[in-house]
Design an enzyme around this catalytic site. Sequence first.
Site, short mmCIF file in Angstrom:
data_model
loop_
_atom_site.label_atom_id
_atom_site.label_comp_id
_atom_site.label_asym_id
_atom_site.label_seq_id
_atom_site.Cartn_x
_atom_site.Cartn_y
_atom_site.Cartn_z
N PHE A 161 0.85 -1.35 -0.17
CA PHE A 161 -0.22 -0.02 0.08
C PHE A 161 0.79 1.31 0.00
O PHE A 161 0.28 2.17 -0.37
CB PHE A 161 -0.94 -0.14 1.30
CG PHE A 161 -0.23 0.41 2.51
CD1 PHE A 161 -0.27 1.75 2.88
CD2 PHE A 161 0.10 -0.34 3.38
CE1 PHE A 161 0.41 2.13 3.97
CE2 PHE A 161 0.95 -0.04 4.57
CZ PHE A 161 1.11 1.38 4.99
N LYS A 185 -0.96 -7.02 -9.16
CA LYS A 185 -2.03 -7.30 -8.17
C LYS A 185 -1.69 -6.28 -6.93
O LYS A 185 -0.77 -6.45 -6.17
CB LYS A 185 -2.06 -8.73 -7.56
CG LYS A 185 -3.10 -9.19 -6.84
CD LYS A 185 -3.74 -8.36 -5.71
CE LYS A 185 -2.84 -8.48 -4.52
NZ LYS A 185 -3.36 -7.47 -3.44
N GLU A 188 -4.88 -3.77 -2.06
CA GLU A 188 -6.22 -3.47 -1.81
C GLU A 188 -6.73 -2.25 -0.97
O GLU A 188 -7.81 -1.86 -1.21
CB GLU A 188 -7.06 -4.82 -1.18
CG GLU A 188 -6.59 -5.14 0.50
CD GLU A 188 -5.49 -6.07 0.19
OE1 GLU A 188 -4.35 -5.75 -0.39
OE2 GLU A 188 -5.49 -7.03 0.99
N ARG A 189 -5.57 -1.73 -0.43
CA ARG A 189 -6.06 -0.34 0.44
C ARG A 189 -6.19 0.66 -0.62
O ARG A 189 -6.53 1.85 -0.20
CB ARG A 189 -5.13 -0.39 1.32
CG ARG A 189 -5.15 -1.52 2.27
CD ARG A 189 -4.29 -1.24 3.69
NE ARG A 189 -3.64 -2.57 4.03
CZ ARG A 189 -2.39 -2.51 4.78
NH1 ARG A 189 -2.21 -1.55 5.50
NH2 ARG A 189 -1.96 -3.92 5.20
N SER A 238 5.41 -6.82 3.35
CA SER A 238 5.92 -7.25 4.70
C SER A 238 6.70 -8.55 4.51
O SER A 238 6.56 -9.49 3.68
CB SER A 238 5.08 -7.34 5.70
OG SER A 238 4.01 -8.25 5.37
N CYS A 293 9.43 1.85 3.56
CA CYS A 293 10.46 0.78 3.83
C CYS A 293 11.87 0.98 4.17
O CYS A 293 12.66 0.39 4.62
CB CYS A 293 10.54 -0.39 2.89
SG CYS A 293 11.16 0.33 1.17
N GLU A 395 9.51 -3.96 12.94
CA GLU A 395 9.10 -3.03 12.06
C GLU A 395 7.76 -2.32 12.59
O GLU A 395 6.82 -3.07 12.57
CB GLU A 395 9.02 -3.48 10.76
CG GLU A 395 8.50 -2.29 9.77
CD GLU A 395 8.45 -3.01 8.22
OE1 GLU A 395 7.69 -3.84 8.08
OE2 GLU A 395 9.22 -2.14 7.40
P1 NAD Z 1 1.71 -6.54 3.10
O1 NAD Z 1 2.50 -7.75 3.17
O2 NAD Z 1 0.59 -6.58 4.05
O3 NAD Z 1 0.74 -6.74 1.65
C1 NAD Z 1 1.67 -6.67 0.54
C2 NAD Z 1 0.81 -7.31 -0.59
O4 NAD Z 1 0.54 -8.91 -0.22
C3 NAD Z 1 -0.48 -6.84 -0.85
O5 NAD Z 1 -0.76 -6.75 -2.32
C4 NAD Z 1 -1.44 -7.83 -0.21
O6 NAD Z 1 -2.73 -7.57 -0.74
C5 NAD Z 1 -0.78 -9.19 -0.36
N1 NAD Z 1 -1.07 -10.03 0.96
C6 NAD Z 1 -1.21 -9.43 2.14
N2 NAD Z 1 -1.57 -10.57 2.72
C7 NAD Z 1 -1.36 -11.60 2.18
C8 NAD Z 1 -1.38 -13.04 2.28
N3 NAD Z 1 -1.76 -13.48 3.50
N4 NAD Z 1 -1.36 -14.03 1.22
C9 NAD Z 1 -0.93 -13.49 0.17
N5 NAD Z 1 -1.01 -12.25 -0.11
C10 NAD Z 1 -1.11 -11.24 0.86
O7 NAD Z 1 2.40 -5.19 3.14
P2 NAD Z 1 1.79 -3.78 3.07
O8 NAD Z 1 1.08 -3.57 4.49
O9 NAD Z 1 0.75 -3.51 1.90
O10 NAD Z 1 2.88 -2.95 2.99
C11 NAD Z 1 3.96 -2.58 4.15
C12 NAD Z 1 5.10 -3.57 3.94
O11 NAD Z 1 5.71 -3.61 2.84
C13 NAD Z 1 6.17 -3.09 5.07
O12 NAD Z 1 6.57 -4.33 5.78
C14 NAD Z 1 7.19 -2.48 4.17
O13 NAD Z 1 8.23 -2.46 4.85
C15 NAD Z 1 7.20 -3.41 3.11
N6 NAD Z 1 7.86 -2.75 1.85
C16 NAD Z 1 8.84 -3.01 1.47
C17 NAD Z 1 9.73 -2.51 0.66
C18 NAD Z 1 10.90 -2.94 -0.01
O14 NAD Z 1 11.45 -2.63 -1.17
N7 NAD Z 1 11.58 -3.72 0.64
C19 NAD Z 1 9.27 -1.22 -0.22
C20 NAD Z 1 7.78 -1.16 0.12
C21 NAD Z 1 7.05 -1.63 1.57
#
Ligand code: NAD
Length: 511
Positions: A161, A185, A188-189, A238, A293, A395
């Site tokens: 998101f 994909k 969704e937020r 994450s 991140c 985090e």
């Molecule tokens: P998230 O992991 O909750 O979601 C990321 C994606 O995974 C979304 O598209 C979501 O729909 C999907 N997803 C969520 N739960 C799932 C599940 N159980 N099974 C399959 N798919 C699932 O992350 P977020 O809250 O949207 O974003 C924040 C996180 O992203 C933080 O941890 C941040 O550090 C990380 N991030 C990392 C980088 C990097 O380059 N390392 C960059 C941006 C964000």
Amino acid sequence: MKRINPEFTSELKASSVGHFVNGKTVSVSEDTQDIYNPADGKVLRTVAMGTAQTVEMAIDVAEKAFPAWRQLPPSKRSRVMFQFKTLLEENSKRLARVISEEHGKVLDDAMGEVQRGIENVEYACGAPELLKGQHSKNAGPAIDSWVEFQPLGVVAGITPFNFPAMVPMWMFPIALACGNTFILKPSERDPSAPMLLAELLTEAGLPDGVFNVVNGGKEAVDALLSDARIEAVSFVGSTPIAEYVYKLGTSNGKRVQALGGAKNHAVVMPDADIDTAINALMGAAFGSAGERCMAISVAVTVGSETADCLVSGLKERLANIRVGPGCSENVDMGPLVTNEHRDKVVGYVDMGVQEGAVLVVDGRNLEVEGHESGFFLGACLFDHVSSDMHIYRDEIFGPVLCIVRVDTLQDAMELIDQHEYGNGTCIFTRDGEAARYFTDHIQVGMVGVNVALPVPVASHSFGGWKRSLFGDLAAYGPDGVRFYTHRKTITQRWPSSVNGEGIRFAFPSND
Ligand code: NAD
């Protein structure tokens, strides 16, 4: 160039976000999820939660579009990217507004995100140069050999998101320029910005079916990870989900790069220009409400005098931080993305107090006038944090900065190296030797020297170490080209009067 939807902002007033498949927005009868305006806590619209069938429909379309797109000369694919870049520039303010509306970040920050995304498109415009391959004339007697970069096929991107436009643009411009077709994909937020990107790509002349967006959550992700026709998956999110995506995707035979979470430390040395360090940390820790991140969430101060100066300087500046709706003027920090996320961050602040850290600045009771139902949290600053505390280890992904006091640079580096994450870090110092030692030895993927957010430019690649990245190749730049291509090596000899050879059982060599 086909103009499909010049008034897309009015479409965003629509009550539901569907999918983008085969060059158009499609709605399917599915469950939906609410999308909030984090600044006032109200539901803006809903998003379709794509099912396995929706994903299959998108893969069918992307698979059909692949042969023609793959065959197109790279220069023609590059022209679509040039046109896309122009459209992005023309529409950058609209995009920024949509991002700010659903994510909550301030408009300047959203504009910065769009600009960093555009830089990846600019890199992808170099497709003819990037895909030139390598050639060896006379690799053997009358034998020429060369390496070609060939596209993989249908590839997918799953994004978080916090950068709804930039992170998708870490992926699809280079994937498309390399000749792949793509299914995104998004989170969704805040799915509206990626839908606008899809429309702009179509307007830029991208053939239908080459880029598709399926909205949704776990069901859509699992379908992408299971379908044998998806050759590669790029994930950013994450760490627990990154690890899951990496394991499931690779066990299904796919190429996967999965970028995860972070806990980024800034080391402040006694000789640092303390004002520069404080100003840089304000932006790096509290910009985008800490939902980056690469956000600095730990400042490691070397020496107690450094710590005292840093804490008092931060406290003074935090008294003036302007928190409010991201779309308003003169705001430094917007709300958090959802109420649940805000509650989670507040829970960490409570835990930090219970664990014995000193809460120097407490943002928990902040109220923004006229926006009492918004998901706001004021900036929080903890001093005397130790490495066994949850607020240090986890985090938090919110506007919370922890100060850890140490005595030497060596102590600071050991602390950083022992952390499970290794995304970004930086050092503030005037000492070239210390900086060089730090950059040389620290176990982190992206390192800044007097630069708090060392996010690599588009011609390099973005990736952390340890549990911040699963896979071998980082995102975008040269690693992006490698990730989205197969290298094929061709060794060729043509019959001629000089190279006739009898039967030879020895291994071919140049002896
Ligand atoms: P998230 O992991 O909750 O979601 C990321 C994606 O995974 C979304 O598209 C979501 O729909 C999907 N997803 C969520 N739960 C799932 C599940 N159980 N099974 C399959 N798919 C699932 O992350 P977020 O809250 O949207 O974003 C924040 C996180 O992203 C933080 O941890 C941040 O550090 C990380 N991030 C990392 C980088 C990097 O380059 N390392 C960059 C941006 C964000």
